[in-house]
Every structure is written in structure tokens, then in C-alpha cells.
Design an enzyme around this catalytic site. Structure first.
Site, PDB file in Angstrom:
ATOM      1  N   LYS A  10       0.856  -1.202   0.000  1.00  0.00           N
ATOM      2  CA  LYS A  10       0.000   0.000   0.000  1.00  0.00           C
ATOM      3  C   LYS A  10       0.883   1.240   0.000  1.00  0.00           C
ATOM      4  O   LYS A  10       2.048   1.188   0.408  1.00  0.00           O
ATOM      5  CB  LYS A  10      -0.931   0.019   1.232  1.00  0.00           C
ATOM      6  N   ASP A 135      -1.961  -1.445  10.129  1.00  0.00           N
ATOM      7  CA  ASP A 135      -2.281  -1.420   8.694  1.00  0.00           C
ATOM      8  C   ASP A 135      -2.948  -2.713   8.213  1.00  0.00           C
ATOM      9  O   ASP A 135      -3.378  -2.793   7.058  1.00  0.00           O
ATOM     10  CB  ASP A 135      -1.002  -1.220   7.858  1.00  0.00           C
TER      11      ASP A 135
HETATM   12  O1  C5P Z   1       0.509  -1.036  14.721  1.00  0.00           O
HETATM   13  P1  C5P Z   1       1.949  -1.171  14.340  1.00  0.00           P
HETATM   14  O2  C5P Z   1       2.640  -2.260  15.127  1.00  0.00           O
HETATM   15  O3  C5P Z   1       2.164  -1.310  12.878  1.00  0.00           O
HETATM   16  O4  C5P Z   1       2.634   0.196  14.749  1.00  0.00           O
HETATM   17  C1  C5P Z   1       4.026   0.360  14.853  1.00  0.00           C
HETATM   18  C2  C5P Z   1       4.303   1.569  15.713  1.00  0.00           C
HETATM   19  O5  C5P Z   1       3.861   2.759  15.053  1.00  0.00           O
HETATM   20  C3  C5P Z   1       3.569   1.571  17.021  1.00  0.00           C
HETATM   21  O6  C5P Z   1       4.320   0.923  18.010  1.00  0.00           O
HETATM   22  C4  C5P Z   1       3.408   3.041  17.323  1.00  0.00           C
HETATM   23  O7  C5P Z   1       4.605   3.542  17.895  1.00  0.00           O
HETATM   24  C5  C5P Z   1       3.282   3.669  15.966  1.00  0.00           C
HETATM   25  N1  C5P Z   1       1.884   3.929  15.586  1.00  0.00           N
HETATM   26  C6  C5P Z   1       1.184   4.951  16.190  1.00  0.00           C
HETATM   27  N2  C5P Z   1      -0.122   5.192  15.844  1.00  0.00           N
HETATM   28  C7  C5P Z   1      -0.709   4.477  14.865  1.00  0.00           C
HETATM   29  C8  C5P Z   1      -0.010   3.433  14.217  1.00  0.00           C
HETATM   30  C9  C5P Z   1       1.292   3.189  14.593  1.00  0.00           C
HETATM   31  O8  C5P Z   1       1.703   5.633  17.074  1.00  0.00           O
HETATM   32  N3  C5P Z   1      -1.965   4.749  14.528  1.00  0.00           N
END
Ligand code: C5P
Length: 287
Positions: A10, A135
Site C-alpha cells: 500500500k 495497517d
Molecule cells: O501497529 P503497528 O505495530 O504497525 O505500529 C508500529 C508503531 O507505530 C507503534 O508501536 C506506534 O509507535 C506507531 N503507531 C502509532 N499510531 C498508529 C499506528 C502506529 O503511534 N496509529
């Protein structure tokens, strides 16, 4: 029965941060688009074990891989006794802002829901996906959508017009968490106008889509890696209508009206050592 799945990358056509949340995540408003760049994943039934072999760009192995985490979560949620042998053929650059790991996890949830006959709805799979990564719910849905909340509140948009893309991935990966940590609302210089972007998409107006590309994380990652600003400039000089960093980076995409123009831009683009330059296009199921 072997199931083969394509896990599409994406890009974020826009990314706005609304607020920092008490749980450490950020509430977003981001227009996301699937693209015609994918990992290929094969799933073979196994009596007990969940195992993974990966080819291509280096990915975390074993339990740390999002594909295995997706398989484990679905197995636990549905009390499945069986296992699966997974073969992952990686094309999407890793740590790139292209959602490769999330898309692999989404493809695994869909394929295993089928193989293990667990019968979960897309909505139920999205709930499980959200626990794996922000995502993943979008990757399950695919196409064009606006994501809010942590990324799990999705509203489908009409398909974007088919557009060409030149992706430039610098020779380093970026930690998403460190980019979000360094984000400061006070330092934002351009917030996306998401209603204008949505409107441009609804009217298939590629010029207006190009004008409304914006990502508030771009400046954060550029501060860490100024080469990203150079890449953006070079892509526009090479003929892209606009260029933007995807997600938390570091991949930059240059947008063109069609795939032929994207090939021409890639031909004119002269980058830096170690970069990966890929030509691809947007993807919508409906096309
Ligand atoms: O959800 P995911 O593990 O992909 O996110 C990785 C990091 O990105 C999270 O640990 C967080 O620090 C940050 N993040 C965030 N807010 C979001 C998505 C991701 O702060 N909506």
C-alpha cells in the site's frame, strides 16, 4: 490443497495525525491505496506445526514474522488443531513504509480462514488483524480507503483512477515507532486536506490528487534522513506530477497519469547508490 495468495503493498496518498492517544498510539486520518506490487505466499496444510520459509529481502523469521503471528492468532481465536507450512516470496521492500509485513499478515488471515474453514467474516478478520498491526485491517480490505482511529476504522472510497507510480526505496529501513515518537504537531508545515483529496478521487481527477498528496510524518523522517527530500525533488524533476513519502518512510513514490509515463520518469530519474527503483501502478479490485 495448496493455496497461493498475493499480498499487495500500500501507499498513503495522505497521512494526518489527529492526536496522540493515552495508549501511546496516534489517531490518524489517512487515505490508503493498494498497489500492484506484491509478495507471493504459498500455504500447505500441516498436521500440527506452523512453519515459515522466506525468500527474497530479509524478513524476520519464525514467530517474529507477522505471517506466523497472524496464523497463530487465527488458530487460537478459532481453536484450530491444525498447522500450516508457509512459503513467503518477498518482493515488497522491508521496513519501507509500504505495508509489506501487514499485507502478508492480511493474506495469511484470508487464506487460512479458507484452508482451516474457520468461517470468520471480513469484519472478524479485521478485528484480529488490528491486533497484529495498524495497517492489517486496510490490507484485508484493499483498494482505496480512508482509515481513522489507529488505522482500523475504515471507510471504502471509490477506486482511484489507474495511475502510474515510481517507487524509490533508499538503502535503509526506518523504525515506524521512532518516527511517530519524534512527531511534533507544532512542527507540521503542511497538513493534508482529506476532503479535497477524497473529492479528487471521486472525480477521478489525477491533477487534483497529485496536488493534494501530503503526509505529516514526512518532515519527521526527512529530518532523520535528508536524502528523502532529495529523492522527492529528483522524482519531480524527472517528470512525476508530485512525489510523497509513504507512511513513516523511507520509500518515496512519484505519481504519474499512467504506467507508460511512470516508465519514462524511472528512465530519466538518476538516484543515489543502493536505491531500489520500482515502476508499478495503483490497484483496485474493481478494475
Ligand atoms: O501497529 P503497528 O505495530 O504497525 O505500529 C508500529 C508503531 O507505530 C507503534 O508501536 C506506534 O509507535 C506507531 N503507531 C502509532 N499510531 C498508529 C499506528 C502506529 O503511534 N496509529
Amino acid at each position: 490443497m495448496v493455496i497461493t495468495a498475493l499480498a499487495r503493498a500500500k501507499i498513503n496518498l495522505s497521512l494526518d495525525i489527529i492526536r496522540k492517544r493515552a495508549d501511546g498510539y496516534h489517531d490518524l486520518e489517512t487515505v490508503m491505496q493498494s498497489i500492484e506490487l506484491y509478495d507471493r505466499i504459498e500455504f500447505r496444510p500441516d498436521d500440527r506445526e506452523i512453519s515459515l520459509s522466506a525468500e527474497g529481502d530479509a524478513v524476520p523469521s519464525g514467530r517474529d514474522n507477522l505471517v506466523c503471528r497472524a496464523a497463530e492468532k487465527l488458530r487460537t481465536a478459532c481453536s484450530v488443531q491444525k498447522g500450516v507450512q508457509i512459503r513467503l516470496i518477498k518482493n515488497i521492500p522491508v521496513g519501507a513504509g509500504l505495508g509489506g509485513g501487514s499485507s502478508d499478515a492480511a493474506a495469511a488471515l484470508l487464506a487460512l480462514n479458507n484452508m482451516w474453514q474457520t468461517g470468520l467474516t471480513l469484519e472478524q478478520l479485521m478485528k484480529i488483524g488490528g491486533q497484529i498491526g495498524s495497517d492489517v485491517p486496510f490490507c484485508l480490505l484493499g483498494g482505496t480507503a480512508i482509515a481513522r482511529g489507529r488505522g482500523e476504522l475504515l471507510e471504502k472510497l471509490p477506486p482511484c483512477p489507474g495511475m502510474g507510480l515510481v517507487l524509490v526505496k533508499p538503502p535503509f529501513a526506518v523504525s515506524t515507532a521512532s518516527v511517530y515518537r519524534a512527531f511534533s504537531p507544532a512542527a507540521v508545515y503542511k497538513r493534508p486536506d482529506n476532503p479535497a483529496l477524497e473529492n479528487a478521487i471521486r472525480h477521478s481527477n489525477i491533477n487534483k490528487i497529485a496536488k493534494n498528496l501530503a503526509n505529516v510524518l514526512e518532515q519527521v523522517t526527512i529530518k532523520m534522513y535528508p536524502v528523502i527530500a532529495e529523492i522527492k525533488k529528483k522524482l519531480v524533476e524527472a517528470g512525476a506530477m508530485a512525489a510523497l513519502m509513504s507512511g513513516s518512510g523511507p520509500t518515496v513514490f512519484g505519481l504519474t497519469a499512467d504506467i507508460e509515463s511512470a516508465r519514462a520518469v524511472a528512465g530519466r530519474y538518476s538516484g543515489f547508490d543502493g536505491q531500489v527503483v520500482l515502476v508499478t501502478r495503483t490497484f483496485n479490485q474493481e478494475e
